[in-house]
Design an enzyme around this catalytic site. Sequence first.
Site, mmCIF file in Angstrom:
data_model
loop_
_atom_site.group_PDB
_atom_site.id
_atom_site.type_symbol
_atom_site.label_atom_id
_atom_site.label_comp_id
_atom_site.label_asym_id
_atom_site.label_seq_id
_atom_site.Cartn_x
_atom_site.Cartn_y
_atom_site.Cartn_z
ATOM 1 N N HIS A 180 37.098 44.864 -16.276
ATOM 2 C CA HIS A 180 35.655 44.867 -16.001
ATOM 3 C C HIS A 180 34.996 43.688 -16.704
ATOM 4 O O HIS A 180 35.380 43.318 -17.824
ATOM 5 C CB HIS A 180 35.048 46.181 -16.503
ATOM 6 N N HIS B 15 -10.706 21.482 3.894
ATOM 7 C CA HIS B 15 -10.397 22.825 3.392
ATOM 8 C C HIS B 15 -9.394 22.667 2.247
ATOM 9 O O HIS B 15 -8.222 22.388 2.475
ATOM 10 C CB HIS B 15 -9.819 23.704 4.506
ATOM 11 N N CYS C 152 5.126 22.333 12.402
ATOM 12 C CA CYS C 152 6.581 22.164 12.429
ATOM 13 C C CYS C 152 7.351 23.481 12.479
ATOM 14 O O CYS C 152 8.573 23.485 12.427
ATOM 15 C CB CYS C 152 7.039 21.353 11.216
ATOM 16 N N CYS D 180 31.255 43.319 -10.433
ATOM 17 C CA CYS D 180 30.833 43.038 -11.804
ATOM 18 C C CYS D 180 31.016 41.560 -12.138
ATOM 19 O O CYS D 180 30.276 41.002 -12.954
ATOM 20 C CB CYS D 180 31.596 43.908 -12.801
ATOM 21 N N HIS E 33 -4.040 18.935 7.055
ATOM 22 C CA HIS E 33 -5.132 19.838 7.418
ATOM 23 C C HIS E 33 -6.340 19.623 6.505
ATOM 24 O O HIS E 33 -7.490 19.604 6.956
ATOM 25 C CB HIS E 33 -4.643 21.284 7.328
#
Length: 477
Positions: free
Chosen positions: A432, A81, A50, A158, A75
């Site tokens: 701040h 596997h 995909c 900030c 798979h």
Amino acid sequence: MDSVVGCEHLLQSKNEELLNNYRIVHLNFISCQSDDSIRAKKKLASCHECKFEGARLLSCLYCVCFACPTHFLEHFKSTQHSFGINLTFSHIFCAHCDDYTYDGEIMTLANTLNKELYCYKNKSLQTKDIVLLRKSKEIEYIDSATPVPGFINLGNTCFLNSVLQVLMHTPMLRNYVLSDQHICPFLKEPSRCITCEIGRIYQQSYMLQVNVISLQKLLKIFWDNTWYMASALQHDAHECFIAILDIIHKQAIIQNENDKDIKHLENCQCIIHKIFKGVLQSDIVCQSCNNVSSKIDIINDIPIYFSMDEKGKYPTNITLTACLEQFGQIELLNDLDCTNCQTKKLSTKQLILKHLPVVLCFILKRFGQPSDNVSNKITTFVEFPETLDMNKFIKKKTVTGSAFIDECFASRESIYKLYAVICHEGLLNGGHYLSYIQHMGHWYQCNDNVVRLVQFEDILRSPAYLLFYHKEFMNFY
């Protein structure tokens, strides 16, 4: 670490060949440092079926096969596997268990190879960049062993740094991201996904052990989704907090855009509403006919307003509990149209918390109310507790029998514990932001790139702006 044992399937299959294959894939596609390896990863690392390229991509440890989790299971059915390696975080995926498995020997090997973790399409600061930053005289490091990294101020950011520190230490959000529950809605453009970027920052924080992180990619995503805040100016931390929650919510429902119900906030099951959604009920009672008009609102925070005294001044100090009691007080309304008796009579209005969220956020309205004409920041000191009982502030039902027992258990959910605080220092039009966060039982002050250990008493004296409480009974800490 070697004492950590993986699943039974890995224990049965682990041998030198498997470990060698793990080492080869790791060096070429995870901790790759050479330009050739990086180019190969960008060119080849996508699902063969995909073309998926996100953080959940797996590589088979037995053959040359890249696959998303769904196609990796296919798979496995065709080849047997069993094991794959996650190409972003190097974790082992077991197809038998349909889950990740952690083995001490492999984790030790990964740490040896992780000299520079390469996160596919989301690579941030390289080692050489971090070395240069550490040489800068403008960046101060208080303690290199601090487990909480700081964030670089990219220019009046900030507000973003302080909000992200809170989100990074919100337990339920952290667990959601780190447990790989997030599914990126932008498979072809994962750089647009804010949750993927937050996940990358989480991984950098926990795995690279750096002192400072740059948020330039997060800032770009934030700007792309908030045109009204896309500037180098200082912005409000609360506005930023709400905006980020909204971005995560909107990107989460892209997967379900054909489901009309999930777009309604009451029914939304995205991670944001699971954590922050509260329900506020507004009751208006006509004093003439006693008709009750109720309105339900979904909220992500509870605003705390400050009342002026008779002289038009705000109090010097007040407690959070007193503010909450004012929040639920009955308010008189004159000449309000009643939908029942069709007359304008005296009515009362009361706000009631109908549902408490996992995380309670309180915003202390320090910048005044529109009716106050406030030109200065409200500096009232608010005394807030470490543990908060919300039981008396929520809507209760009169119950008997077994329902009473259920309510008793539910009352445990009204106990909250403080885990983060955002403070604003300075004046109304400037200043701040910094944050205090709890991490591993300790409190830290996060002031952009500077992070330092503090005592809880320091936080209680801070000029709080946003308070964050987590339900105590969930005990994530």
